[in-house]
Design a protein around this motif. Structure first.
Motif, PDB file in Angstrom:
ATOM      1  N   LYS A 220       0.848  -1.232  -0.029  1.00 23.95           N
ATOM      2  CA  LYS A 220      -0.115   0.172   0.127  1.00 23.95           C
ATOM      3  C   LYS A 220       0.731   1.576   0.072  1.00 23.95           C
ATOM      4  O   LYS A 220       0.497   2.401  -0.733  1.00 23.95           O
ATOM      5  CB  LYS A 220      -0.924  -0.094   1.182  1.00 23.95           C
ATOM      6  N   ASP A 224       1.082   4.114  -2.660  1.00 22.83           N
ATOM      7  CA  ASP A 224       0.964   5.634  -2.359  1.00 22.83           C
ATOM      8  C   ASP A 224       2.020   6.428  -2.842  1.00 22.83           C
ATOM      9  O   ASP A 224       1.789   7.503  -3.446  1.00 22.83           O
ATOM     10  CB  ASP A 224       0.972   5.821  -0.793  1.00 22.83           C
ATOM     11  N   GLN A 227       1.662   7.157  -6.527  1.00 21.32           N
ATOM     12  CA  GLN A 227       0.649   7.986  -6.784  1.00 21.32           C
ATOM     13  C   GLN A 227       1.027   9.261  -6.645  1.00 21.32           C
ATOM     14  O   GLN A 227       0.874  10.184  -7.534  1.00 21.32           O
ATOM     15  CB  GLN A 227      -0.637   7.676  -5.841  1.00 21.32           C
ATOM     16  N   GLN A 281      -6.349  -5.949  -5.577  1.00 20.04           N
ATOM     17  CA  GLN A 281      -6.977  -5.354  -6.594  1.00 20.04           C
ATOM     18  C   GLN A 281      -7.863  -4.167  -5.934  1.00 20.04           C
ATOM     19  O   GLN A 281      -7.790  -3.236  -6.614  1.00 20.04           O
ATOM     20  CB  GLN A 281      -8.028  -6.331  -6.979  1.00 20.04           C
ATOM     21  N   LYS A 282      -8.234  -4.217  -4.717  1.00 19.45           N
ATOM     22  CA  LYS A 282      -9.040  -3.210  -3.973  1.00 19.45           C
ATOM     23  C   LYS A 282      -8.104  -2.245  -3.967  1.00 19.45           C
ATOM     24  O   LYS A 282      -8.572  -0.686  -4.182  1.00 19.45           O
ATOM     25  CB  LYS A 282      -9.459  -3.797  -2.687  1.00 19.45           C
ATOM     26  N   MET A 283      -6.920  -2.158  -3.477  1.00 18.29           N
ATOM     27  CA  MET A 283      -6.051  -1.112  -3.166  1.00 18.29           C
ATOM     28  C   MET A 283      -5.721  -0.431  -4.648  1.00 18.29           C
ATOM     29  O   MET A 283      -5.689   0.906  -4.946  1.00 18.29           O
ATOM     30  CB  MET A 283      -4.671  -1.371  -2.781  1.00 18.29           C
ATOM     31  N   ALA A 285      -7.728  -0.661  -7.506  1.00 19.92           N
ATOM     32  CA  ALA A 285      -8.890   0.017  -7.858  1.00 19.92           C
ATOM     33  C   ALA A 285      -9.279   1.377  -7.428  1.00 19.92           C
ATOM     34  O   ALA A 285      -9.571   2.376  -8.109  1.00 19.92           O
ATOM     35  CB  ALA A 285     -10.010  -0.679  -7.853  1.00 19.92           C
ATOM     36  N   LYS A 286      -8.832   1.686  -6.013  1.00 24.08           N
ATOM     37  CA  LYS A 286      -9.003   2.826  -5.240  1.00 24.08           C
ATOM     38  C   LYS A 286      -8.269   4.121  -5.912  1.00 24.08           C
ATOM     39  O   LYS A 286      -8.550   5.263  -5.812  1.00 24.08           O
ATOM     40  CB  LYS A 286      -8.622   2.611  -3.991  1.00 24.08           C
ATOM     41  N   MET A 287      -7.051   3.521  -6.855  1.00 25.89           N
ATOM     42  CA  MET A 287      -6.235   4.659  -7.170  1.00 25.89           C
ATOM     43  C   MET A 287      -6.511   4.709  -8.889  1.00 25.89           C
ATOM     44  O   MET A 287      -5.870   5.343  -9.701  1.00 25.89           O
ATOM     45  CB  MET A 287      -4.902   4.201  -7.170  1.00 25.89           C
ATOM     46  N   SER A 288      -7.714   4.101  -9.107  1.00 25.77           N
ATOM     47  CA  SER A 288      -8.502   4.369 -10.603  1.00 25.77           C
ATOM     48  C   SER A 288      -7.138   3.644 -11.529  1.00 25.77           C
ATOM     49  O   SER A 288      -7.197   4.110 -12.543  1.00 25.77           O
ATOM     50  CB  SER A 288      -8.614   5.814 -10.913  1.00 25.77           C
ATOM     51  N   LYS A 289      -6.580   2.439 -11.329  1.00 23.44           N
ATOM     52  CA  LYS A 289      -5.697   1.812 -12.129  1.00 23.44           C
ATOM     53  C   LYS A 289      -6.227   0.524 -12.376  1.00 23.44           C
ATOM     54  O   LYS A 289      -7.146  -0.096 -11.616  1.00 23.44           O
ATOM     55  CB  LYS A 289      -4.322   1.647 -11.333  1.00 23.44           C
ATOM     56  N   PRO A 320     -14.868  -4.654  -9.280  1.00 28.17           N
ATOM     57  CA  PRO A 320     -14.289  -5.126  -8.039  1.00 28.17           C
ATOM     58  C   PRO A 320     -14.825  -6.592  -8.007  1.00 28.17           C
ATOM     59  O   PRO A 320     -15.777  -7.104  -8.586  1.00 28.17           O
ATOM     60  CB  PRO A 320     -15.045  -4.274  -7.090  1.00 28.17           C
TER      61      PRO A 320
END
Length: 322
Positions: A220, A224, A227, A281-283, A285-289, A320
């Protein structure tokens, strides 16, 4: 039961062991493949991508490295970390001593050698993280808390894990050089997330859960960092690839009984893969990748000159996990 929605099954990957003397280019267009990250200048990447585009290349995947883990003895035996020493003191001993003084116990040591020049995101817990410069080598010792609270508010008695990363200033930053060249050449880029060697997973369930938490939290902060440093400058960095165990995925569907609603239906290794893939995948997806996982297909083929091994089929996850 959790299910996976699949957007597409991508392209056969072409990996040539030796094509010397072969006719130029393969007998089929190659639009995507893996590249080793160990090219340290934009000149090297430009030359590589020029050749790749000639045969239809449009998308690149960079190979990844392992998130290694173990005891203090294990990390001290690693040649990368073992070089971190100043005034007769090893960096591992230094960070351990400093954490002990404030009552923090190190439960797990980890090290990750990907030659990235990370920003401050990897040193976000300023009260405990450490950075060391040993001549041309920069080491980061990232301290992350174990347990339900992932904050930087450490208290006496807290348990933590420490991850060492290293950047060699004389070699340069190969990933930024790659992204610069790929952007100039209008190539889409997928970077590989830190990998876990499933042959070295702890047998004990509690230790495996601790490792999973450490691995997820470290990944994570790597995301970050990307990003913060890379996303705005490189819109062609479109996604991340999860490569922690290609061989397990086919067994997930085969081993889980239909209509099963319990995780106990899966062997522990397959369940680990599924849980880790969902978390990654959730991490992402939250970054729009975008997010990709893989199954490895053992297919071999001979062509004009040399042995060619392929293929690895990619599964791109659009929606998701449910």
């Amino acid at each position: 039961m959790k299910s996976i929605k699949v957007l597409a099954v991508l392209v056969v990957i072409f990996l040539a062991d030796n094509l010397d003397g072969a006719p130029y280019g393969p007998p089929f267009p190659v639009t995507a493949t893996w590249f080793s990250w160990e090219r340290f200048t934009q000149v090297e990447w430009d030359s590589t991508f020029d050749e790749f585009k000639t045969i239809g290349g449009a998308t690149i995947f960079t190979t990844g490295e392992y998130f290694n883990h173990g005891t203090k003895e294990d990390i001290m035996n690693d040649p990368m970390v073992n070089q971190c020493k100043f005034d007769g003191t090893y960096c591992v001993d230094d960070i351990e001593t400093k954490l002990k003084k404030i009552g923090i116990e190190i439960e797990l040591w980890a090290w990750y050698d990907y030659q990235e020049e990370y920003g401050l995101k990897l040193l976000s817990c300023l009260n405990v993280d450490q950075s060391y410069q040993i001549y041309h080598l920069i080491y980061n010792a990232t301290v992350l808390k174990l347990g339900p609270d992932a904050s930087c508010n450490f208290s006496k008695g807290d348990k933590a894990f420490v991850t060492f990363t290293m950047f060699n200033m004389t070699k340069g930053e190969p990933h930024v050089a790659m992204l610069d060249s790929a952007h100039k050449n209008k190539l889409d880029v997928w970077m590989t997330l830190p990998k876990l060697d499933t042959t070295k997973l702890p047998q004990d369930e509690s230790n495996r859960m601790m490792l999973n938490q450490a691995y997820t939290r470290f990944t994570k902060i790597v995301l970050d960092d990307h990003q913060s440093r890379l996303f705005g400058q490189y819109p062609n960095l479109i996604g991340y690839y999860f490569d922690s165990d290609a061989g397990i995925l086919p067994e997930i569907g085969r081993l889980m009984p239909k209509n099963s609603k319990t995780k106990t239906a899966l062997p522990s290794l397959a369940q680990w893969y599924l849980d880790s893939a969902i978390a990654m995948q959730k991490m992402v997806a939250k970054m729009s990748k975008k997010f990709a996982i893989t199954v490895q297909v053992d297919v071999n083929r001979y062509i004009t000159s040399g042995f060619v091994s392929f293929c690895i089929v990619l599964i791109i996850i659009k929606a998701p996990f449910e």
